[in-house]
Design a protein around this motif. Structure first.
Motif, PDB file in Angstrom:
ATOM      1  N   PHE A 118      36.336  37.761  34.723  1.00  6.99           N
ATOM      2  CA  PHE A 118      36.615  38.135  36.100  1.00  6.99           C
ATOM      3  C   PHE A 118      36.995  39.611  36.216  1.00  6.99           C
ATOM      4  O   PHE A 118      36.561  40.305  37.128  1.00  6.99           O
ATOM      5  N   THR A 119      37.815  40.094  35.289  1.00  7.59           N
ATOM      6  CA  THR A 119      38.308  41.474  35.371  1.00  7.59           C
ATOM      7  C   THR A 119      37.544  42.436  34.478  1.00  7.59           C
ATOM      8  O   THR A 119      37.602  43.651  34.681  1.00  7.59           O
ATOM      9  N   GLY A 120      36.870  41.913  33.465  1.00  7.34           N
ATOM     10  CA  GLY A 120      36.194  42.778  32.509  1.00  7.34           C
ATOM     11  C   GLY A 120      37.126  43.336  31.447  1.00  7.34           C
ATOM     12  O   GLY A 120      36.682  44.036  30.533  1.00  7.34           O
TER      13      GLY A 120
END
Length: 318
Positions: A103-105
């Motif tokens: 989701f955030t990397g």
């Protein structure tokens, strides 16, 4: 009307008929293997002769930690401070220990948080760290080349490895177990004698299991092992319980079985000869134990393994 009815029956039969049993492809037979997968015919060794015995988990005693952003002149830590970031080798394929959040990397996990604590001690800011993704087999080469300042990647301290790199004190005590499909009938390492088992290249796990299984398969990353297990290309995966817990969390049809059959003492890998950095990192780990940071990181990532154990006590040879 009879012609239309007959045509409908024939069409229905054509749509519903499956391939003859002789054409059914066995599970896993036609699936491609992960890139870099190879069969191990003998327990791997990084050297022709075994390393001399040593007290592997005894490290260098830390002194008082200097204030953040005030590293001793001429020290390895001052060089890192002047660069503006700590360069840490970590994993991105081991859920819970070192993995990329889809989701955030961002790269997250227990090992990643340990690396952030080292950066925080140098800079006063845990975000001043550059992560370099390394496989198990790349850990020592990356340290020896100077491409990273530290490696925090489920790296077991061994006498053999101590001839090439240095280590911090033990920051986590793991142990090797076995991961299988829930209907496998395999109950632990003793059930692997006629089975195909997967482990990562460059890991101590591969050497520990290669002589216990009919076939051992080496792959670059632990997620490659999970794919091979799901495709039926191997019967089991064997490595540290920390890594197996992450794999099991990604596939509810798998389970970790048997008791530990090795002791795996994780240390922070550090380039050979940088004793000041070894002592500094040991000071960071001592502080993490004392102020509850270690337990907080455990509770965040590894609580599925059970209540937080007592952190490994520091052992020093000086």
């Amino acid at each position: 009307m009879r012609r239309l009815a007959l045509a409908a029956v024939l069409l229905l039969g054509a749509c519903s008929a499956g391939p003859p049993p002789s054409e059914v492809v066995p599970r896993g037979a036609a699936d491609p293997q992960p890139a870099g997968a190879s069969t191990v015919t003998a327990p791997p060794s990084s050297r022709p002769d075994p390393a001399p015995s040593c007290d592997a988990t005894a490290s260098l005693r830390p002194g008082p930690l200097p204030p953040a952003a005030q590293m001793p002149a001429g020290s390895t830590m001052e060089r890192i401070l002047q660069r503006g970031r700590l360069i840490a080798g970590v994993d991105q394929n081991s859920y819970l220990m070192g993995f990329r959040n889809s989701f955030t990397g961002e790269i997250e996990g227990f090992d990643v948080d340990v690396a952030r604590q080292i950066a925080k001690a140098v800079f006063g800011d845990e975000k001043k760290v550059q992560f370099k993704v390394v496989t198990s087999a790349e850990r020592i080469p990356m340290l020896k080349s100077g491409a990273v300042d530290v490696v925090v990647r489920t790296m077991t301290i061994t006498c053999d490895r101590l001839e090439e790199v240095d280590f911090s004190q033990v920051y986590y005590q793991a142990g090797q177990r076995v991961l299988v499909r829930r209907n496998s009938g395999i109950g632990g390492v003793d059930g692997l004698a006629d089975k195909r088992v997967c482990a990562a290249a460059g890991s101590t796990s591969l050497g520990a299991v290669a002589s216990r299984a009919k076939t051992a398969v080496s792959v670059p990353n632990w997620t490659d092992c999970l794919v091979m297990l799901q495709q039926g290309q191997v019967d089991a995966i064997s490595t540290d319980d920390t890594l197996l817990a992450g794999l099991a969390a990604q596939d509810p049809y798998t389970e970790v079985v048997g008791s530990r059959f090795t002791d795996e003492s994780y240390g922070v890998g550090i380039p050979k000869g940088q004793q000041d950095l070894v002592r500094f990192v040991n000071g960071v780990l001592e502080r993490m134990r004392a102020d509850g940071t270690w337990r907080g990181i455990y509770d965040r990532w590894l609580s599925r393994l059970g209540p937080a154990p007592t952190p490994p006590a520091g052992r020093y040879r000086d």
